[in-house]
Write a protein that holds these residues in place. Structure first.
Motif, PDB file in Angstrom:
ATOM      1  N   LEU A  89      30.919  51.947  50.273  1.00 37.15           N
ATOM      2  CA  LEU A  89      31.079  51.151  49.052  1.00 37.15           C
ATOM      3  C   LEU A  89      31.833  51.935  47.980  1.00 37.15           C
ATOM      4  O   LEU A  89      32.706  51.393  47.299  1.00 37.15           O
ATOM      5  CB  LEU A  89      29.716  50.710  48.519  1.00 37.15           C
ATOM      6  N   ILE A  90      31.467  53.202  47.828  1.00 37.24           N
ATOM      7  CA  ILE A  90      32.170  54.038  46.850  1.00 37.24           C
ATOM      8  C   ILE A  90      33.643  54.140  47.213  1.00 37.24           C
ATOM      9  O   ILE A  90      34.528  54.041  46.356  1.00 37.24           O
ATOM     10  CB  ILE A  90      31.513  55.432  46.776  1.00 37.24           C
ATOM     11  N   GLY A  91      33.916  54.313  48.507  1.00 33.37           N
ATOM     12  CA  GLY A  91      35.296  54.467  48.947  1.00 33.37           C
ATOM     13  C   GLY A  91      36.169  53.263  48.652  1.00 33.37           C
ATOM     14  O   GLY A  91      37.330  53.409  48.262  1.00 33.37           O
ATOM     15  N   VAL A  92      35.612  52.058  48.816  1.00 35.01           N
ATOM     16  CA  VAL A  92      36.437  50.860  48.602  1.00 35.01           C
ATOM     17  C   VAL A  92      36.428  50.409  47.142  1.00 35.01           C
ATOM     18  O   VAL A  92      37.382  49.750  46.689  1.00 35.01           O
ATOM     19  CB  VAL A  92      35.984  49.694  49.516  1.00 35.01           C
ATOM     20  N   CYS A  93      35.373  50.757  46.399  1.00 33.92           N
ATOM     21  CA  CYS A  93      35.249  50.237  45.034  1.00 33.92           C
ATOM     22  C   CYS A  93      35.763  51.181  43.953  1.00 33.92           C
ATOM     23  O   CYS A  93      36.210  50.708  42.903  1.00 33.92           O
ATOM     24  CB  CYS A  93      33.786  49.883  44.739  1.00 33.92           C
TER      25      CYS A  93
ATOM     26  N   PRO B 149      24.084  42.062  39.273  1.00 39.09           N
ATOM     27  CA  PRO B 149      23.044  41.849  40.292  1.00 39.09           C
ATOM     28  C   PRO B 149      22.993  40.410  40.803  1.00 39.09           C
ATOM     29  O   PRO B 149      22.775  40.183  41.999  1.00 39.09           O
ATOM     30  CB  PRO B 149      21.747  42.229  39.558  1.00 39.09           C
ATOM     31  N   LEU B 150      23.196  39.424  39.922  1.00 38.96           N
ATOM     32  CA  LEU B 150      23.175  38.032  40.369  1.00 38.96           C
ATOM     33  C   LEU B 150      24.352  37.739  41.300  1.00 38.96           C
ATOM     34  O   LEU B 150      24.208  37.012  42.302  1.00 38.96           O
ATOM     35  CB  LEU B 150      23.191  37.093  39.162  1.00 38.96           C
ATOM     36  N   MET B 151      25.530  38.306  40.990  1.00 36.27           N
ATOM     37  CA  MET B 151      26.670  38.139  41.882  1.00 36.27           C
ATOM     38  C   MET B 151      26.407  38.808  43.230  1.00 36.27           C
ATOM     39  O   MET B 151      26.759  38.265  44.294  1.00 36.27           O
ATOM     40  CB  MET B 151      27.940  38.717  41.237  1.00 36.27           C
ATOM     41  N   ALA B 152      25.805  39.985  43.202  1.00 38.09           N
ATOM     42  CA  ALA B 152      25.490  40.685  44.449  1.00 38.09           C
ATOM     43  C   ALA B 152      24.525  39.881  45.301  1.00 38.09           C
ATOM     44  O   ALA B 152      24.640  39.828  46.529  1.00 38.09           O
ATOM     45  CB  ALA B 152      24.909  42.068  44.136  1.00 38.09           C
ATOM     46  N   PHE B 153      23.572  39.257  44.651  1.00 39.20           N
ATOM     47  CA  PHE B 153      22.593  38.403  45.354  1.00 39.20           C
ATOM     48  C   PHE B 153      23.311  37.274  46.099  1.00 39.20           C
ATOM     49  O   PHE B 153      23.058  37.023  47.279  1.00 39.20           O
ATOM     50  CB  PHE B 153      21.608  37.841  44.331  1.00 39.20           C
TER      51      PHE B 153
ATOM     52  N   ALA C  55      34.466  42.012  46.657  1.00 36.12           N
ATOM     53  CA  ALA C  55      34.289  40.749  45.934  1.00 36.12           C
ATOM     54  C   ALA C  55      33.434  40.951  44.687  1.00 36.12           C
ATOM     55  O   ALA C  55      33.708  40.378  43.623  1.00 36.12           O
ATOM     56  CB  ALA C  55      33.651  39.700  46.851  1.00 36.12           C
ATOM     57  N   LEU C  56      32.399  41.786  44.802  1.00 38.37           N
ATOM     58  CA  LEU C  56      31.552  42.099  43.655  1.00 38.37           C
ATOM     59  C   LEU C  56      32.360  42.805  42.575  1.00 38.37           C
ATOM     60  O   LEU C  56      32.233  42.495  41.383  1.00 38.37           O
ATOM     61  CB  LEU C  56      30.384  42.984  44.099  1.00 38.37           C
ATOM     62  N   GLY C  57      33.219  43.747  42.994  1.00 41.91           N
ATOM     63  CA  GLY C  57      34.046  44.460  42.024  1.00 41.91           C
ATOM     64  C   GLY C  57      35.012  43.552  41.300  1.00 41.91           C
ATOM     65  O   GLY C  57      35.140  43.608  40.072  1.00 41.91           O
TER      66      GLY C  57
ATOM     67  N   GLY D 223      30.967  47.313  31.933  1.00 40.08           N
ATOM     68  CA  GLY D 223      30.385  46.149  32.579  1.00 40.08           C
ATOM     69  C   GLY D 223      30.498  46.132  34.088  1.00 40.08           C
ATOM     70  O   GLY D 223      29.783  45.362  34.738  1.00 40.08           O
ATOM     71  N   PHE D 224      31.369  46.963  34.675  1.00 42.88           N
ATOM     72  CA  PHE D 224      31.520  46.908  36.130  1.00 42.88           C
ATOM     73  C   PHE D 224      31.498  48.263  36.829  1.00 42.88           C
ATOM     74  O   PHE D 224      31.275  48.325  38.041  1.00 42.88           O
ATOM     75  CB  PHE D 224      32.804  46.168  36.523  1.00 42.88           C
ATOM     76  N   ARG D 225      31.705  49.357  36.128  1.00 41.52           N
ATOM     77  CA  ARG D 225      31.672  50.664  36.783  1.00 41.52           C
ATOM     78  C   ARG D 225      30.229  51.080  37.074  1.00 41.52           C
ATOM     79  O   ARG D 225      29.287  50.480  36.574  1.00 41.52           O
ATOM     80  CB  ARG D 225      32.392  51.705  35.925  1.00 41.52           C
ATOM     81  N   PHE D 226      30.052  52.111  37.869  1.00 43.58           N
ATOM     82  CA  PHE D 226      28.704  52.512  38.302  1.00 43.58           C
ATOM     83  C   PHE D 226      28.581  54.026  38.286  1.00 43.58           C
ATOM     84  O   PHE D 226      29.571  54.752  38.408  1.00 43.58           O
ATOM     85  CB  PHE D 226      28.425  51.992  39.717  1.00 43.58           C
ATOM     86  N   ASN D 227      27.340  54.504  38.141  1.00 44.18           N
ATOM     87  CA  ASN D 227      27.064  55.933  38.124  1.00 44.18           C
ATOM     88  C   ASN D 227      26.829  56.400  39.559  1.00 44.18           C
ATOM     89  O   ASN D 227      25.783  56.134  40.143  1.00 44.18           O
ATOM     90  CB  ASN D 227      25.831  56.223  37.263  1.00 44.18           C
ATOM     91  N   SER D 228      27.820  57.049  40.133  1.00 43.11           N
ATOM     92  CA  SER D 228      27.707  57.471  41.529  1.00 43.11           C
ATOM     93  C   SER D 228      26.623  58.524  41.721  1.00 43.11           C
ATOM     94  O   SER D 228      26.041  58.638  42.806  1.00 43.11           O
ATOM     95  CB  SER D 228      29.056  58.014  42.020  1.00 43.11           C
ATOM     96  N   PHE D 229      26.306  59.312  40.657  1.00 48.92           N
ATOM     97  CA  PHE D 229      25.214  60.286  40.744  1.00 48.92           C
ATOM     98  C   PHE D 229      23.926  59.569  41.128  1.00 48.92           C
ATOM     99  O   PHE D 229      23.212  59.962  42.050  1.00 48.92           O
ATOM    100  CB  PHE D 229      25.000  60.984  39.389  1.00 48.92           C
ATOM    101  N   ILE D 230      23.613  58.513  40.382  1.00 51.89           N
ATOM    102  CA  ILE D 230      22.358  57.790  40.589  1.00 51.89           C
ATOM    103  C   ILE D 230      22.387  56.995  41.897  1.00 51.89           C
ATOM    104  O   ILE D 230      21.404  56.955  42.637  1.00 51.89           O
ATOM    105  CB  ILE D 230      22.069  56.870  39.392  1.00 51.89           C
TER     106      ILE D 230
END
Length: 301
Positions: free
Chosen positions: A131-135, A232-236, A70-72, A104-111
């Protein structure tokens, strides 16, 4: 908990990577090879091991998976809605937006992988792997789709060849089949995981560049606002909607606030778009992560 102090060692490694790349003989060409090593070998091994070493309860993980998806979807929708906003939308170059919206929506999997265990202990590695697997498939479709008409390769094939997806999917299958890592192989795999996190963070720093950000300031500010405030607000809200427990909430908030993927500029350049501009956004996102992560983990959590 002092999240800024907790995050400092990892951002120090990012800074080290930046300084080593800019001021020593270990320049960008060297770090491109390091990125490939981490992305195609070290990280998939870490993801596989993180999943298979703990029994997976899909029913218990279903809420976190639902919240992540849903966040993605929310992040993708918000990022691609920018040209349609009143007043501001008219100032956005549509082609440049197609290349940079992924920031705006991708993420750094390293971090994300480096921080997970520090924030919530060993079980969190399994959560972030799920989360990585589904997103990752969802985010890659969201990133590639608007640029696909300019690419020479089909995006479905690119998704199926993604090493993070392969590592996660094979780990999930092995876990469900009852596979366990042989004892004699555990020390080697653990060291590979440790190496992947340190090298991944330094590679993220080595990839930072400010490029030609001045060419589209409005678009850049909006895309980064989606990533470091909207997500972050959506995740909240989603953590409460899906009734996540404390550990799952922490992982989802961290996942939403980490800097964007360093591969955004590679994808944009490979598909014929303005790579230097996207690289500048990736750099600013890495720096803004030092603010958005303590905000999400401290104030929202």
């Amino acid at each position: 908990m002092n999240f800024a102090q907790l995050l400092f060692p990892d951002f120090s490694l990012i800074l080290c990577g930046y300084l080593v790349c800019r001021f020593t003989a270990l320049n960008r060409k060297v770090w491109e090879q390091v990125e490939s090593l981490v992305y195609f070998f070290l990280f998939p091994v870490l993801l596989f091991h993180s999943i298979v070493k703990s029994p997976l309860d899909l029913s218990a993980a279903s809420s976190l998976m639902g919240a992540g998806l849903a966040l993605g979807v929310g992040g993708i929708a918000l990022a691609y809605s920018l040209p349609h906003w009143p007043w501001l939308g008219k100032k956005i170059d549509v082609r440049l937006h197609a290349a940079s919206a992924q920031v705006g929506f991708r993420f750094n999997s390293f971090i994300a992988l480096a921080l997970a265990e520090k924030l919530a202990g060993p079980p969190s590695l399994l959560m972030i792997a799920v989360l990585i697997g589904v997103c990752v498939p969802l985010f890659n479709v969201g990133a590639v789709w608007p640029m696909a008409r300019h690419a020479n390769k089909g995006f479905v094939r690119e998704l199926l060849r993604n090493p993070l997806i392969i590592g996660t999917a094979s780990g999930l299958i092995a876990n469900l089949l009852g596979f366990s890592m042989p004892v004699w192989l555990e020390p080697t795999v653990n060291r590979i995981g440790q190496a992947s996190l340190a090298l991944g963070l330094m590679a993220a720093g080595a990839g930072m560049q400010f490029g030609s950000l001045a060419s589209a300031k409005t678009l850049g500010a909006l895309v980064l606002a989606v990533k470091h405030l909207g997500m972050p607000l959506m995740a909240f809200g989603l953590a409460r909607l899906f009734r996540l427990d404390a550990t799952q909430t922490t992982i989802l908030l961290m996942f939403s606030a980490v800097p964007t993927a360093s591969s955004c500029y590679v994808l944009a350049a490979r598909m014929g778009y303005n790579g230097p501009y996207v690289a500048g956004l990736v750099t600013l996102s890495t720096l803004l992560g030092m603010v958005s992560l303590p905000l999400a983990l401290g104030l929202l959590n």
